[in-house]
Scaffold this active site. Structure first.
Site, PDB file in Angstrom:
ATOM      1  N   HIS A 213       0.633  -5.548   2.578  1.00 30.55           N
ATOM      2  CA  HIS A 213       1.423  -4.780   3.548  1.00 30.55           C
ATOM      3  C   HIS A 213       2.869  -5.264   3.568  1.00 30.55           C
ATOM      4  O   HIS A 213       3.176  -6.363   3.102  1.00 30.55           O
ATOM      5  CB  HIS A 213       0.800  -4.933   4.936  1.00 30.55           C
ATOM      6  CG  HIS A 213      -0.656  -4.580   4.958  1.00 30.55           C
ATOM      7  ND1 HIS A 213      -1.114  -3.346   5.322  1.00 30.55           N
ATOM      8  CD2 HIS A 213      -1.758  -5.318   4.640  1.00 30.55           C
ATOM      9  CE1 HIS A 213      -2.441  -3.317   5.225  1.00 30.55           C
ATOM     10  NE2 HIS A 213      -2.850  -4.504   4.812  1.00 30.55           N
TER      11      HIS A 213
ATOM     12  N   GLU B 161      -1.417  -6.712   7.705  1.00 26.54           N
ATOM     13  CA  GLU B 161      -0.078  -6.431   8.214  1.00 26.54           C
ATOM     14  C   GLU B 161       0.175  -7.270   9.472  1.00 26.54           C
ATOM     15  O   GLU B 161      -0.760  -7.785  10.102  1.00 26.54           O
ATOM     16  CB  GLU B 161       0.030  -4.938   8.540  1.00 26.54           C
ATOM     17  CG  GLU B 161       1.328  -4.464   9.172  1.00 26.54           C
ATOM     18  CD  GLU B 161       2.552  -4.748   8.334  1.00 26.54           C
ATOM     19  OE1 GLU B 161       2.902  -5.937   8.183  1.00 26.54           O
ATOM     20  OE2 GLU B 161       3.177  -3.790   7.845  1.00 26.54           O
TER      21      GLU B 161
ATOM     22  N   GLU C 115       1.842   5.258   1.072  1.00 31.11           N
ATOM     23  CA  GLU C 115       2.076   5.848   2.389  1.00 31.11           C
ATOM     24  C   GLU C 115       0.761   6.062   3.135  1.00 31.11           C
ATOM     25  O   GLU C 115      -0.188   6.633   2.599  1.00 31.11           O
ATOM     26  CB  GLU C 115       2.785   7.192   2.240  1.00 31.11           C
ATOM     27  CG  GLU C 115       3.084   7.873   3.581  1.00 31.11           C
ATOM     28  CD  GLU C 115       3.555   9.305   3.421  1.00 31.11           C
ATOM     29  OE1 GLU C 115       4.739   9.558   3.708  1.00 31.11           O
ATOM     30  OE2 GLU C 115       2.751  10.160   3.012  1.00 31.11           O
TER      31      GLU C 115
ATOM     32  N   ARG D 189      -6.087   0.879   4.017  1.00 28.64           N
ATOM     33  CA  ARG D 189      -4.953   1.406   3.252  1.00 28.64           C
ATOM     34  C   ARG D 189      -4.581   0.486   2.097  1.00 28.64           C
ATOM     35  O   ARG D 189      -4.157   0.958   1.038  1.00 28.64           O
ATOM     36  CB  ARG D 189      -3.762   1.678   4.166  1.00 28.64           C
ATOM     37  CG  ARG D 189      -3.230   0.490   4.965  1.00 28.64           C
ATOM     38  CD  ARG D 189      -2.255   0.995   6.023  1.00 28.64           C
ATOM     39  NE  ARG D 189      -1.564  -0.053   6.767  1.00 28.64           N
ATOM     40  CZ  ARG D 189      -2.036  -0.620   7.866  1.00 28.64           C
ATOM     41  NH1 ARG D 189      -3.231  -0.279   8.324  1.00 28.64           N
ATOM     42  NH2 ARG D 189      -1.321  -1.544   8.512  1.00 28.64           N
TER      43      ARG D 189
ATOM     44  N   HIS E 295       0.826  -1.205   0.000  1.00 28.56           N
ATOM     45  CA  HIS E 295       0.000   0.000   0.000  1.00 28.56           C
ATOM     46  C   HIS E 295       0.861   1.256   0.000  1.00 28.56           C
ATOM     47  O   HIS E 295       2.006   1.258   0.469  1.00 28.56           O
ATOM     48  CB  HIS E 295      -0.941   0.014   1.212  1.00 28.56           C
ATOM     49  CG  HIS E 295      -0.222   0.065   2.527  1.00 28.56           C
ATOM     50  ND1 HIS E 295       0.298   1.227   3.053  1.00 28.56           N
ATOM     51  CD2 HIS E 295       0.060  -0.907   3.424  1.00 28.56           C
ATOM     52  CE1 HIS E 295       0.863   0.974   4.215  1.00 28.56           C
ATOM     53  NE2 HIS E 295       0.747  -0.319   4.461  1.00 28.56           N
TER      54      HIS E 295
END
Length: 252
Positions: free
Chosen positions: A186, A91, A15, A64, A13
């Site tokens: 992630h 993540e 920032e 994200r 992803h």
């Protein structure tokens, strides 16, 4: 792409709001920054310009990664592609570190300790207390996940233990059937896959840094040997991004 090869593209992803603040994010569901959205759009344009196309997409439950994928597909005019979302591609869960500033943590505990927490293979950060607002057991997003599968903290080894079986059971068969796959996820869930693809040791994966918003294309032969691997985009920009990821845990 030859008929006897398989195509996979992974993209981290762009920032996020907490990347920008240099905070441990983990499963905290923060959104992209304007920079992150621009990174995702650039990744999508680079894929389109390079002639890539896909049949199906996979991503995590976190916005994200979802929004990165949406932007990439929009740039490619492929918003209609099927997308599967799974917590298994989330993540790594950073436990009680979630929400802490990485540089502050490095100043307090030392850069090496923070690097161990961030990037070691089998050392878990401090765990959350059950019922903490950051605890996935009490969050709506994970209400359909068996409670005994949800973590209070994770190391990379733990992330591999959920991400790789998911890949083998749900993505690998699709690729072997000829489907071209895009995964938006992630840094750590993608490193979990990269470690397996490239047969890396725990020491080697420690030094792998995946840049934000840059597509990484793999071509495998029928035996899952890597025929080709390359990032898609401007080489100097990609190198700068990789170095930025490597330096996140250093005291300032």
């Amino acid at each position: 792409m030859a008929d006897d090869t398989m195509q996979l593209v992974i993209i981290r992803h762009g920032e996020s709001e907490w990347n920008k603040l240099n905070l441990f994010t983990g499963w905290t569901d923060v959104d992209l920054t304007d920079t992150g959205r621009k990174e995702a759009a650039a990744g999508g344009r680079a894929l389109k310009e390079a002639g890539f196309d896909f049949d199906m997409c996979f991503t995590s439950l976190l916005k994200r990664a979802n929004h990165t994928l949406n932007i990439v597909l929009d740039e490619m005019d492929r918003v209609w592609l099927p997308v599967t979302k799974t917590w298994c591609l989330n993540e790594r869960h950073y436990g009680a570190l979630q929400g802490l500033n990485k540089a502050d943590a490095a100043a307090e505990h030392g850069e090496e300790q923070v690097k161990i927490w961030r990037r070691s293979f089998d050392v878990q950060p401090p765990a959350l207390e059950p019922g903490d607002e950051r605890d996935p057991h009490v969050q709506d997003m994970f209400r359909d996940v068996p409670q005994d599968q949800l973590p209070y903290t994770e190391c990379l080894k733990d992330t591999i233990a959920r991400a790789w079986p998911y890949f083998e059971e749900n993505i690998k068969p699709q690729m072997e059937a000829g489907k071209r796959v895009l995964i938006a996820a992630h840094g750590n869930s993608l490193r979990a896959l990269v470690m397996q693809f490239e047969h890396l040791t725990p020491e080697e994966i420690l030094e792998v840094n995946i840049p934000t918003g840059v597509p990484l294309a793999y071509t495998f032969d029928k035996d899952w040997n890597i025929v080709d691997k390359h990032y898609i985009g401007d080489a100097a920009t990609i190198e700068a991004k990789i170095n930025a990821v490597a330096n996140q845990g250093k005291a300032k």
